[in-house]
Design a protein around this motif. Structure first.
Motif, short mmCIF file in Angstrom:
data_model
loop_
_atom_site.label_atom_id
_atom_site.label_comp_id
_atom_site.label_asym_id
_atom_site.label_seq_id
_atom_site.Cartn_x
_atom_site.Cartn_y
_atom_site.Cartn_z
N LYS A 103 0.83 -1.21 0.00
CA LYS A 103 0.00 0.00 0.00
C LYS A 103 0.86 1.26 0.00
CE LYS A 103 -4.08 -1.96 2.28
NZ LYS A 103 -4.95 -1.93 3.46
N VAL A 104 1.91 1.25 0.80
CA VAL A 104 2.80 2.42 0.86
C VAL A 104 3.47 2.66 -0.50
CG1 VAL A 104 4.89 3.35 1.91
CG2 VAL A 104 3.19 2.18 3.33
N VAL A 105 4.00 1.59 -1.09
CA VAL A 105 4.69 1.73 -2.38
C VAL A 105 3.71 2.16 -3.46
CG1 VAL A 105 5.92 0.46 -4.17
CG2 VAL A 105 6.48 0.07 -1.77
N TRP A 106 2.53 1.57 -3.50
CA TRP A 106 1.55 1.86 -4.55
C TRP A 106 1.13 3.33 -4.50
CZ3 TRP A 106 -0.56 -0.72 -8.63
CH2 TRP A 106 -1.73 -0.18 -9.20
N VAL A 107 0.78 3.82 -3.33
CA VAL A 107 0.30 5.20 -3.21
C VAL A 107 1.41 6.19 -3.55
CG1 VAL A 107 -0.53 6.94 -1.59
CG2 VAL A 107 -1.50 4.64 -1.55
N ASN A 108 2.62 5.95 -3.05
CA ASN A 108 3.71 6.88 -3.31
C ASN A 108 4.07 6.92 -4.80
OD1 ASN A 108 5.21 8.13 -0.78
ND2 ASN A 108 4.42 6.14 -0.17
N TYR A 109 4.08 5.78 -5.46
CA TYR A 109 4.40 5.77 -6.88
C TYR A 109 3.29 6.40 -7.71
CZ TYR A 109 8.69 3.05 -6.54
OH TYR A 109 9.98 2.66 -6.28
N GLN A 110 2.03 6.24 -7.29
CA GLN A 110 0.94 6.90 -8.00
C GLN A 110 1.06 8.42 -7.89
OE1 GLN A 110 -2.83 5.18 -6.65
NE2 GLN A 110 -3.09 4.37 -8.71
N ILE A 111 1.44 8.90 -6.73
CA ILE A 111 1.63 10.35 -6.55
C ILE A 111 2.82 10.84 -7.38
CG2 ILE A 111 2.21 12.14 -4.87
CD1 ILE A 111 0.68 10.51 -2.78
#
Length: 268
Positions: A103-111
């Protein structure tokens, strides 16, 4: 001899406040050269520049869409039909996959994938290539594939695709869950848990991309000095005074209460 015959000065969003067609390249037109020509051969917008369709894009786009649709369906069917494989997959998932880290990786990369547009800069290499690789997390067909080579596909169409597709997928998950529960009432609680977990996962995956697309649509337009036309920063082919944009704007306001407001409240 026009300027674009001598030299393609501006590609895509030109840095001048002019509607003169001879200031644009042979693939772009309109105010600030921000609209790709839908002629033969077609052109498409990518990274704020117009590129001529070389041919073969239809096959590539259809192949990718079929892969994205058929792939998950095939995996789900195989896991559903073969109990041993399903048990093995579950054990591997529990041993290898960390949902919190994901979840942390997914959200940060989307941003990170939307930083260039939000601050309106063009990255130098190699950061530009890295940002392109991350664009798949933006869930935008307009950025991922040259859809304009097949049909007219602008920012408004992309907005409808991004905000409505997750709702259709959620409806399919709910309908499938009710159908399975009706066929097997003894496992109703297990089925509800599985489909509820899938709904939570879907909402988490699409929340950053849909929220950013909604707020991008609702961002202020700007006015051309030459003809007092209001254009949208995200797509210069979109007239902010058109009925099509106003309808999308109204839907965007409604979607605020579903995605950036509704989903977090649902988690609570």
């Amino acid at each position: 001899l026009s300027l674009h015959d001598a030299l393609p000065i501006f590609e895509g969003q030109a840095g001048v406040d002019s509607c003169a067609p001879d200031l644009c390249s042979i693939t772009s037109e309109g105010p600030l050269c921000g609209k790709c020509k839908w002629t033969d051969p077609h052109s498409y917008m990518k990274d704020e520049r117009c590129y001529r369709c070389a041919g073969g894009e239809t096959t590539a786009v259809i192949s990718v869409l079929v892969l994205f649709i058929a792939g998950p369906i095939t995996i789900a069917f195989v896991l559903y039909r073969f109990a041993n494989l399903r048990a093995l997959s579950y054990r591997l998932y529990r041993r290898v996959f960390d949902i919190g880290r994901f979840k942390v990786v997914w959200v940060n990369y989307q941003i990170m994938a939307t930083v260039a547009w939000n601050v309106r800069i063009v990255w130098p290499e190699p950061f530009r290539t890295f940002e392109k690789l991350l664009s798949i997390l933006d869930l935008s067909l307009l950025r991922l594939m040259p859809v304009n080579c097949i049909m007219p596909f602008d920012f408004i169409t992309d907005f409808y695709f991004i905000v409505l597709t997750p709702l259709a997928m959620a409806g399919l998950l709910v309908a499938t869950g009710f159908a399975r529960a009706a066929r097997n009432p003894k496992k109703r609680s297990d089925i509800a848990y599985i489909h509820g977990s899938l709904l939570l996962l879907l909402s988490f995956l699409v929340l950053p991309a849909t929220s950013m697309k909604i707020f991008r649509l609702l961002s202020p337009c700007f006015k051309l000095k030459t003809n007092n036309t209001w254009l949208h920063y995200a797509d210069l082919s979109v007239n902010c005074e058109s009925a099509r944009f106003l309808n999308a704007y109204t839907l965007g306001v409604i979607m605020i209460f579903i995605y950036p407001v509704g989903i977090p409240l649902g988690y609570a």
